[in-house]
Write an enzyme that holds these catalytic residues in place. Sequence first.
Site, mmCIF file in Angstrom:
data_model
loop_
_atom_site.group_PDB
_atom_site.id
_atom_site.type_symbol
_atom_site.label_atom_id
_atom_site.label_comp_id
_atom_site.label_asym_id
_atom_site.label_seq_id
_atom_site.Cartn_x
_atom_site.Cartn_y
_atom_site.Cartn_z
ATOM 1 N N CYS A 114 70.544 -3.537 170.125
ATOM 2 C CA CYS A 114 69.798 -2.153 170.272
ATOM 3 C C CYS A 114 70.633 -0.980 170.450
ATOM 4 O O CYS A 114 70.227 0.056 170.194
ATOM 5 C CB CYS A 114 68.883 -2.544 171.488
ATOM 6 S SG CYS A 114 67.565 -3.757 171.238
ATOM 7 N N HIS A 248 66.727 5.085 173.094
ATOM 8 C CA HIS A 248 66.396 3.923 172.517
ATOM 9 C C HIS A 248 64.946 3.525 173.313
ATOM 10 O O HIS A 248 64.846 3.782 174.375
ATOM 11 C CB HIS A 248 67.584 2.814 172.844
ATOM 12 C CG HIS A 248 67.091 1.461 172.537
ATOM 13 N ND1 HIS A 248 66.362 1.179 171.297
ATOM 14 C CD2 HIS A 248 66.831 0.232 173.235
ATOM 15 C CE1 HIS A 248 66.011 -0.107 171.322
ATOM 16 N NE2 HIS A 248 66.346 -0.716 172.542
ATOM 17 N N ASN A 278 59.827 -2.217 170.981
ATOM 18 C CA ASN A 278 61.404 -2.024 170.548
ATOM 19 C C ASN A 278 61.934 -2.295 169.242
ATOM 20 O O ASN A 278 61.771 -3.633 168.956
ATOM 21 C CB ASN A 278 61.953 -2.881 171.873
ATOM 22 C CG ASN A 278 63.415 -2.703 171.804
ATOM 23 O OD1 ASN A 278 64.075 -2.459 170.867
ATOM 24 N ND2 ASN A 278 64.190 -3.265 172.930
HETATM 25 N N1 COA Z 1 52.475 -11.419 180.133
HETATM 26 C C1 COA Z 1 51.991 -11.709 181.388
HETATM 27 N N2 COA Z 1 52.941 -12.053 182.435
HETATM 28 C C2 COA Z 1 54.089 -11.929 182.123
HETATM 29 C C3 COA Z 1 54.751 -11.642 180.749
HETATM 30 C C4 COA Z 1 53.837 -11.303 179.902
HETATM 31 N N3 COA Z 1 54.086 -10.936 178.671
HETATM 32 N N4 COA Z 1 55.988 -11.685 180.689
HETATM 33 C C5 COA Z 1 56.435 -12.368 181.856
HETATM 34 N N5 COA Z 1 55.324 -12.362 182.695
HETATM 35 C C6 COA Z 1 55.275 -12.906 184.179
HETATM 36 C C7 COA Z 1 56.646 -13.599 184.642
HETATM 37 O O1 COA Z 1 56.336 -14.946 184.377
HETATM 38 C C8 COA Z 1 56.486 -13.343 186.163
HETATM 39 O O2 COA Z 1 55.639 -14.341 186.593
HETATM 40 P P1 COA Z 1 56.179 -15.098 188.179
HETATM 41 O O3 COA Z 1 56.259 -14.034 188.837
HETATM 42 O O4 COA Z 1 54.713 -15.740 188.304
HETATM 43 O O5 COA Z 1 57.149 -15.770 187.593
HETATM 44 C C9 COA Z 1 55.698 -11.992 186.201
HETATM 45 O O6 COA Z 1 55.266 -11.701 184.945
HETATM 46 C C10 COA Z 1 56.946 -10.919 186.675
HETATM 47 O O7 COA Z 1 57.817 -10.878 185.688
HETATM 48 P P2 COA Z 1 59.250 -10.030 186.047
HETATM 49 O O8 COA Z 1 60.083 -10.511 184.750
HETATM 50 O O9 COA Z 1 59.492 -10.093 187.109
HETATM 51 O O10 COA Z 1 58.421 -8.906 185.470
HETATM 52 P P3 COA Z 1 59.158 -7.108 185.450
HETATM 53 O O11 COA Z 1 58.509 -6.348 186.174
HETATM 54 O O12 COA Z 1 60.660 -7.301 185.476
HETATM 55 O O13 COA Z 1 58.988 -6.995 184.021
HETATM 56 C C11 COA Z 1 59.908 -6.702 181.695
HETATM 57 C C12 COA Z 1 59.276 -7.598 182.726
HETATM 58 C C13 COA Z 1 60.538 -7.865 180.578
HETATM 59 C C14 COA Z 1 59.000 -6.019 180.812
HETATM 60 C C15 COA Z 1 61.004 -5.916 182.258
HETATM 61 O O14 COA Z 1 61.821 -6.874 183.001
HETATM 62 C C16 COA Z 1 62.012 -5.317 181.306
HETATM 63 O O15 COA Z 1 61.177 -4.458 180.728
HETATM 64 N N6 COA Z 1 63.185 -5.565 181.076
HETATM 65 C C17 COA Z 1 63.867 -4.984 180.293
HETATM 66 C C18 COA Z 1 63.917 -5.477 178.991
HETATM 67 C C19 COA Z 1 64.363 -4.534 177.824
HETATM 68 O O16 COA Z 1 64.536 -3.434 177.797
HETATM 69 N N7 COA Z 1 65.232 -5.324 176.970
HETATM 70 C C20 COA Z 1 65.618 -4.856 175.754
HETATM 71 C C21 COA Z 1 67.001 -4.073 176.177
HETATM 72 S S1 COA Z 1 67.385 -3.349 174.555
#
Ligand code: COA
Length: 321
Positions: A114, A248, A278
């Site tokens: 990315c 980004h 993304n």
């Molecule tokens: N729909 C519903 N629930 C979902 C889900 C989805 N698409 N994806 C994950 N969950 C659930 C998880 O299983 C977890 O459930 P649990 O608590 O029962 O285990 C819950 O939602 C919380 O997950 P968590 O990972 O803690 O959520 P978060 O607030 O961190 O948000 C992201 C998740 C991925 C959106 C966030 O961490 C993020 O944006 N990270 C950066 C990712 C990124 O930008 N990557 C590319 C970089 S170039």
Amino acid sequence: MARRSRLVGVGGFLPERIVTNVELASKLDTSDEWIRTRTGITCRHIAAPHDTATSMGAAAAARALSYAGLKASDIDAILVATATPDQAFPATAVRIQAELGMTSGFGYDISSACSGFVFALTTADSLIRSHQAQRVLVIGSEVYSRILDWSDRGTCVLFGDGAGAVILSASESNDGRGILTTHLHSDGQLRDLLYVDGAVGQPEKSGKLRMSGRDVFRHAVEKLSSSVDEALSSCHLTRENIDWLVPHQANIRIIERVAKKLSLPADRVVITVDRHANTSAASIPLALDEAIRDGRIREGELIIMEALGGGLTWGTVLMRL
Ligand code: COA
């Protein structure tokens, strides 16, 4: 007189098919509400079978050439940032070179996930400053839909496909326009936070994207904020000097944290993540294309671009349009 790389052309390409959160929620245990509130994404473009990094990159490049009023033969080098090339080799850049009908110059790919566009822009700037090229076409082109695990709701809802391109041209003028500074970083100790499991060298593996979302989020906010500070202080500028943040587009919450750090109001931040999700290395040039073409970003304004991606890799480019 300083030789600088000035942006003279922008172009973008998005596949026709739009997939909404609601459509994803009909196939996966997720919801429009979860995706929107956690990421800001409402929909993404998904490639048709005939769309590839080459075809989309060439389409974006053709639009950038037309914007700049240039021909392919005016270009000395093509750099393509992609994690989803059509082939292991030759590079997507030389395939695009052929598509554009270019019979001179050179091209190669850059693999920084990315952050790829920021890395490619930095390399293009170095080629120009060192007189190895006069005009460089810099492309980010990605078909992440082909490396996503569509059964993993934690990753597949976050990404989309597309391509963006810019043209940098050498300028000897003293008007302060062009790329002012670039800053790149990587930390291979963090390679397991975001990676593709397998490739042509490891065909027994799945070849799908894997991510520790929370860790990536934390590193993104921390590293992008310090990278932005680093870029500003290297030019003896302060955040008040910034006109635009073109980040980004990974997650609206990451973008908002960096914007807050820069004290930039929302209308000074270019956002496409809501409609594109993304698109990895394509996200910054797609955002630039949109905001320059619709007249938001104007000549003479100061733009800060930042990205973080698998590696981890991250970096910043400061540019006066
Ligand atoms: N729909 C519903 N629930 C979902 C889900 C989805 N698409 N994806 C994950 N969950 C659930 C998880 O299983 C977890 O459930 P649990 O608590 O029962 O285990 C819950 O939602 C919380 O997950 P968590 O990972 O803690 O959520 P978060 O607030 O961190 O948000 C992201 C998740 C991925 C959106 C966030 O961490 C993020 O944006 N990270 C950066 C990712 C990124 O930008 N990557 C590319 C970089 S170039």
